[in-house]
Write an enzyme that holds these catalytic residues in place. Sequence first.
Site, PDB file in Angstrom:
ATOM      1  N   SER A  54      30.389  79.382  62.924  1.00  0.00           N
ATOM      2  CA  SER A  54      30.771  79.287  64.334  1.00  0.00           C
ATOM      3  C   SER A  54      29.554  78.954  65.184  1.00  0.00           C
ATOM      4  O   SER A  54      28.514  79.611  65.067  1.00  0.00           O
ATOM      5  CB  SER A  54      31.381  80.603  64.834  1.00  0.00           C
ATOM      6  N   VAL A  59      22.452  81.904  64.174  1.00  0.00           N
ATOM      7  CA  VAL A  59      21.966  80.991  63.137  1.00  0.00           C
ATOM      8  C   VAL A  59      22.654  79.636  63.243  1.00  0.00           C
ATOM      9  O   VAL A  59      22.015  78.587  63.112  1.00  0.00           O
ATOM     10  CB  VAL A  59      22.134  81.609  61.731  1.00  0.00           C
ATOM     11  N   CYS A  60      23.954  79.635  63.535  1.00  0.00           N
ATOM     12  CA  CYS A  60      24.699  78.373  63.679  1.00  0.00           C
ATOM     13  C   CYS A  60      24.170  77.575  64.868  1.00  0.00           C
ATOM     14  O   CYS A  60      24.022  76.349  64.794  1.00  0.00           O
ATOM     15  CB  CYS A  60      26.190  78.643  63.844  1.00  0.00           C
ATOM     16  N   ASP A  61      23.891  78.266  65.960  1.00  0.00           N
ATOM     17  CA  ASP A  61      23.299  77.653  67.148  1.00  0.00           C
ATOM     18  C   ASP A  61      21.970  77.008  66.776  1.00  0.00           C
ATOM     19  O   ASP A  61      21.724  75.830  67.070  1.00  0.00           O
ATOM     20  CB  ASP A  61      23.118  78.739  68.214  1.00  0.00           C
ATOM     21  N   THR A  64      22.374  73.906  64.420  1.00  0.00           N
ATOM     22  CA  THR A  64      22.878  72.715  65.105  1.00  0.00           C
ATOM     23  C   THR A  64      21.806  72.124  66.016  1.00  0.00           C
ATOM     24  O   THR A  64      21.632  70.908  66.076  1.00  0.00           O
ATOM     25  CB  THR A  64      24.166  73.055  65.876  1.00  0.00           C
TER      26      THR A  64
END
EC number: 1.11.1.24
Length: 166
Positions: A54, A59-61, A64
């Site tokens: 998500s 970590v996803c932020d 990306t």
Amino acid sequence: MANVTFKGNPVTLIGNEVKVGDKAPNFTVLANDLSEVTLDDTKGHVRLISVVPSLDTGVCDAQTRRFNEEASKLDNVKILTISVDLPFAQKRWCGANGIENVQTLSDHRDLSFGEAYGVVIKELRLLTRAVFVVDSSDTVTYVEYVTEATNHPNYEAAIEAAKNAK
């Protein structure tokens, strides 16, 4: 299948594990405007496919953002970030964070990508963290299923694989 944990707990991945040398499976996901996007839409380019649970998590932020920064340094490489976040949430997140070099795509509708690449976490209906590089002739040249879904992928290895793919 890859052995993956999420916050230390083993999870079950649904779908087909993809390996280096495989022909990249096609898939259908949704763009931020709800239009359908397939792997074939980027044919003729190297694709770095960044998979995240998500965008609204740390970590996803970071993942990306990192690939967004690297995108401008890569020739003939399309970077696709795929999650099960709704397209509206992806669009809002990209706008709020200045993400312009990565295409965010949603697999929320039918998990087409997730099942084709073996990244659906059965217990959570999220995608596990992974990175794939697909060359311009649709051959998979790099695969990383991150063994702990809350950890970062190997950015340097993925970027190097994208640079070396033809």
